[in-house]
Scaffold this motif. Structure first.
Motif, PDB file in Angstrom:
ATOM      1  N   PRO A 426      -0.734  -0.019  -6.906  1.00  0.00           N
ATOM      2  CA  PRO A 426       0.116  -0.402  -5.704  1.00  0.00           C
ATOM      3  C   PRO A 426       1.604  -0.271  -5.920  1.00  0.00           C
ATOM      4  O   PRO A 426       2.433  -0.126  -4.991  1.00  0.00           O
ATOM      5  CB  PRO A 426      -0.259  -1.794  -5.224  1.00  0.00           C
ATOM      6  N   ASP A 427       2.004  -0.824  -7.274  1.00  0.00           N
ATOM      7  CA  ASP A 427       3.247  -0.695  -7.570  1.00  0.00           C
ATOM      8  C   ASP A 427       3.974   0.845  -7.862  1.00  0.00           C
ATOM      9  O   ASP A 427       4.930   1.335  -7.431  1.00  0.00           O
ATOM     10  CB  ASP A 427       3.631  -1.685  -8.734  1.00  0.00           C
ATOM     11  N   MET A 428       3.436   1.276  -8.904  1.00  0.00           N
ATOM     12  CA  MET A 428       3.788   2.703  -9.268  1.00  0.00           C
ATOM     13  C   MET A 428       3.673   3.544  -8.340  1.00  0.00           C
ATOM     14  O   MET A 428       4.547   4.511  -8.115  1.00  0.00           O
ATOM     15  CB  MET A 428       2.864   2.974 -10.518  1.00  0.00           C
ATOM     16  N   ASP A 468       2.133  -9.636  -8.622  1.00  0.00           N
ATOM     17  CA  ASP A 468       3.553 -10.155  -9.115  1.00  0.00           C
ATOM     18  C   ASP A 468       4.713 -10.075  -8.246  1.00  0.00           C
ATOM     19  O   ASP A 468       5.774 -10.817  -8.570  1.00  0.00           O
ATOM     20  CB  ASP A 468       3.671  -9.341 -10.479  1.00  0.00           C
ATOM     21  N   HIS A 469       4.590  -9.381  -7.363  1.00  0.00           N
ATOM     22  CA  HIS A 469       5.648  -8.944  -6.310  1.00  0.00           C
ATOM     23  C   HIS A 469       5.017  -7.981  -5.348  1.00  0.00           C
ATOM     24  O   HIS A 469       4.207  -7.330  -5.356  1.00  0.00           O
ATOM     25  CB  HIS A 469       6.830  -8.408  -7.079  1.00  0.00           C
ATOM     26  N   GLY A 470       5.927  -8.019  -4.311  1.00  0.00           N
ATOM     27  CA  GLY A 470       5.350  -6.800  -3.113  1.00  0.00           C
ATOM     28  C   GLY A 470       5.993  -5.487  -3.412  1.00  0.00           C
ATOM     29  O   GLY A 470       6.837  -5.279  -4.309  1.00  0.00           O
ATOM     30  N   ASN A 471       5.461  -4.485  -2.862  1.00  0.00           N
ATOM     31  CA  ASN A 471       5.907  -3.099  -2.961  1.00  0.00           C
ATOM     32  C   ASN A 471       5.163  -2.315  -1.924  1.00  0.00           C
ATOM     33  O   ASN A 471       5.497  -1.816  -1.017  1.00  0.00           O
ATOM     34  CB  ASN A 471       5.659  -2.525  -4.455  1.00  0.00           C
ATOM     35  N   ALA A 472       3.742  -2.185  -2.206  1.00  0.00           N
ATOM     36  CA  ALA A 472       3.025  -1.281  -1.335  1.00  0.00           C
ATOM     37  C   ALA A 472       2.983  -1.918   0.110  1.00  0.00           C
ATOM     38  O   ALA A 472       2.661  -1.201   1.197  1.00  0.00           O
ATOM     39  CB  ALA A 472       1.605  -1.129  -1.940  1.00  0.00           C
ATOM     40  N   SER A 498      11.472   0.748  -3.319  1.00  0.00           N
ATOM     41  CA  SER A 498      11.715  -0.536  -4.047  1.00  0.00           C
ATOM     42  C   SER A 498      10.647  -1.733  -3.811  1.00  0.00           C
ATOM     43  O   SER A 498       9.546  -1.370  -2.981  1.00  0.00           O
ATOM     44  CB  SER A 498      13.054  -1.004  -3.887  1.00  0.00           C
ATOM     45  N   HIS A 499      10.728  -2.559  -4.252  1.00  0.00           N
ATOM     46  CA  HIS A 499       9.765  -3.852  -4.356  1.00  0.00           C
ATOM     47  C   HIS A 499      10.126  -4.519  -2.916  1.00  0.00           C
ATOM     48  O   HIS A 499      11.168  -4.033  -2.438  1.00  0.00           O
ATOM     49  CB  HIS A 499      10.030  -4.934  -5.263  1.00  0.00           C
ATOM     50  N   THR A 500       9.470  -5.470  -2.385  1.00  0.00           N
ATOM     51  CA  THR A 500       9.793  -6.049  -1.192  1.00  0.00           C
ATOM     52  C   THR A 500      10.149  -7.705  -1.464  1.00  0.00           C
ATOM     53  O   THR A 500       9.873  -8.166  -2.828  1.00  0.00           O
ATOM     54  CB  THR A 500       8.772  -5.989  -0.248  1.00  0.00           C
TER      55      THR A 500
HETATM   56 CO    CO Z   1       7.497  -1.910  -9.596  1.00  0.00          CO
END
Ligand code: CO
Ligand code: 3PG
Length: 552
Positions: A426-428, A468-472, A498-500
């Motif tokens: 989801p991040d990459m 660990d954090h938002g992105n997707a 970017s992340h959210t």
């Molecule tokens: Co990231």
């Protein structure tokens, strides 16, 4: 001093059943639930069903001050997120420590600065780092703070080697940052200051976890040797030209090829020579470790450096606490002690940690407080599955299936008390800005989660699922006030790479978790650091006093 012993939990006993901790990297719970939320658009029956159990599903904060960043406008990231998840503490992070050291001037009194300032009168001072205000790896105003400090302290010649971003900030912003930097360098009185070389962060210099050393090699050629296929009279001209690509397809900031700035004589304006000072201006560690080794290690064979100048080399921080790399740095890094990995190893708990290369250091190095080694090698097994070396929207499945297999095997083996995995997708894939690819990545990850949870249940274990954090959860740039998606001139939506700022979900469960174990309700503002005590409880231990309270 921290008491590093773990006491038994009052209700949950330590048993021989596995505890699974599963991190979905970049999987936020976003209020925007339209088609640009790739998680919402994906088929996610498994994670959806967890939400239905409100006693064992909730969200926690994963950005800003909750994870030790300077302000609540700062999005979360994997370094601070995994530091918090592994340590159970809210630690002043690099971004904040550098701000403080610049504000009170202490940065200019420390050993690192004294060391490089020896080069100011007669040699060149080089800065290398990510040029943006993303605040994940670096920040523009911090670079300028150090450039100005150097000018004030007598630097005569400054060269900046820039890595264009478009990942922590929108694509295309490289142009404005380069414009700004050229202006700011020109305005320095009596200093010859210029941008000397550069390239896109995903293609030049900023590799991580040894995924692809060729990336660092390209950077070495451009920054140190002054060699690249693309040569320009100015960085601004260069970045604009390179973004056009070969005409068939534009190139984004992240992926710009390496370039060198040359003078009227066509010679590079800023190669790195014996006696020069070199300062990396990223505070975040993962993508600075390899380039640090290239500058610092006499003995080095990851690629042929061709020339190895004797420089006065410093990092913005010390990036690896185990390797003491680099030996010299501008600002001391956050001191992270009493992390869960150390405490668990002391108790004889066996741990299996796994991800693919791109996130491998996240579940090991960041998790353990930026330490690259083991606490007790005989108790810990770290498995890295080699990542593909392509832009991940071209292969959005990444290594999710392989990670699932490895995780299942570890759960079934009965060898491990704790099994910890991180899914990178989801991040990459989120960072590529490719919505469709990201939706398919999230669908796949949801199905992988099912396999892991089912296996854990079968073993009578307990599990905790989080991110660990938002992105997707948001793939489009939005209007500030209305939150409406923004469209480009071509009628296509403007991707958010970017992340959210979204909070992230936490779910607990498992066949081995007694019915009456549910989330407490008095911690509405909990953050990622509250998760550590929670999984320590699942492992049968009470939450130690130096950690944030457990969610249970
Ligand atoms: Co990231
Ligand atoms: C990167 O380094 O890829 C991004 O800047 C941040 O992503 P991460 O914090 O999820 O690794």
């Amino acid at each position: 001093a921290i008491d590093k012993t773990l006491k038994p939990h009052e209700k949950l006993s330590r048993n021989k059943k596995p505890v699974l901790v599963c991190i979905l990297d970049g999987w936020g719970e976003n209020v925007a639930k339209d088609k640009y939320n790739a998680i919402h658009s994906a088929e996610t029956p498994v994670t959806d069903s967890l939400k239905e159990n409100s006693k064992r599903w909730r969200t926690v904060r994963a950005h800003g001050t909750a994870v030790g960043l300077p302000s609540d406008a700062d999005m979360g990231n994997s370094e601070v997120g995994h530091n918090a998840l592994g340590s159970g503490q809210v630690i002043d992070q690099g971004a904040r420590l550098v701000d403080i050291a610049l504000d009170d001037g202490s940065a200019f009194k420390l050993d690192g600065w004294k060391y490089i300032s020896e080069a100011f009168p007669n040699n060149t001072l080089h800065f290398i780092g990510l040029l943006s205000d993303g605040g994940v790896h670096s920040r523009y105003n911090q670079l300028i703070g150090f450039v100005k400090g150097a000018a004030k302290d007598g630097a005569k010649r400054i060269r900046v080697h820039i890595l264009t971003d478009g990942r922590d900030v929108p694509d295309g912003t490289s142009v404005k940052f380069v414009e700004q930097l050229e202006k700011d360098l020109e305005s320095l009185d009596g200093v010859d200051a210029k941008i000397a070389s550069g390239g896109g962060r995903m293609h030049v210099t900023m590799d991580r976890y040894e995924a692809d050393w060729r990336i660092v090699e390209r950077g070495w050629h451009a920054h140190v040797l002054g060699e690249a296929d693309h040569k320009f009279k100015s960085a601004l001209e260069g970045v604009k030209k390179l973004r056009e690509g070969d005409g068939s397809k534009p190139v984004t900031d992240q992926w710009l090829p390496p370039f060198v700035v040359v003078g009227d004589d066509d010679k590079p304006v800023g190669t790195i020579e014996d006696g020069d000072a070199v300062a990396l201006f990223n505070f975040r560690s993962d993508r600075m470790v390899e380039i640090s080794k290239a500058f610092e290690y006499e003995d080095f064979n990851a690629f042929d450096r061709k020339r190895f100048p004797k420089t006065k080399f410093v990092g913005m921080m010390q990036y690896d606490g185990d390797l003491k790399l680099p030996a010299r740095f501008l600002v001391p890094p956050p001191a992270i002690s009493g992390v869960s990995g150390e405490l668990l190893a002391q108790e004889g708990v066996t741990t299996f940690a796994c991800s693919e290369t791109q996130k491998f250091g996240h579940v090991t190095f960041f998790w353990n407080g930026n330490r690259s080694g083991y606490f007790k090698e005989d108790l810990e097994t770290y498995v890295e599955i080699p990542s593909d070396t392509v832009p991940f929207n071209e292969a959005p499945e990444m290594k999710a299936r392989e990670i699932t297999e490895a995780g299942k095997e570890a759960l079934l083996s009965g060898k491990y008390d704790m099994v910890r995995v991180n899914y990178a997708n989801p991040d990459m894939v989120g960072h590529t800005g490719d919505l469709e690819a990201c939706v398919s990545a999230c669908t796949l990850v949801d199905s992988c989660v099912k396999e892991l949870l089912d296996t854990c249940d079968k073993m009578g274990g307990r599990w905790l699922l989080t991110a660990d954090h938002g992105n997707a959860d948001d793939m489009v740039q939005r209007q500030k006030k209305s939150n409406e998606p923004m469209m480009g001139e071509d009628g296509k939506f403007l991707p958010l790479t970017s992340h959210t700022l979204a909070p992230v979900p936490v779910a607990i469960g498992g066949a081995g978790l007694p019915e009456d174990i549910v989330f407490r309700e008095d911690l509405p503002k909990a953050g990622l650091a509250n998760i550590t005590g929670t999984y320590l409880n699942l492992l049968g231990f009470a939450t130690p006093a130096h950690m944030e309270p457990s969610l249970i």
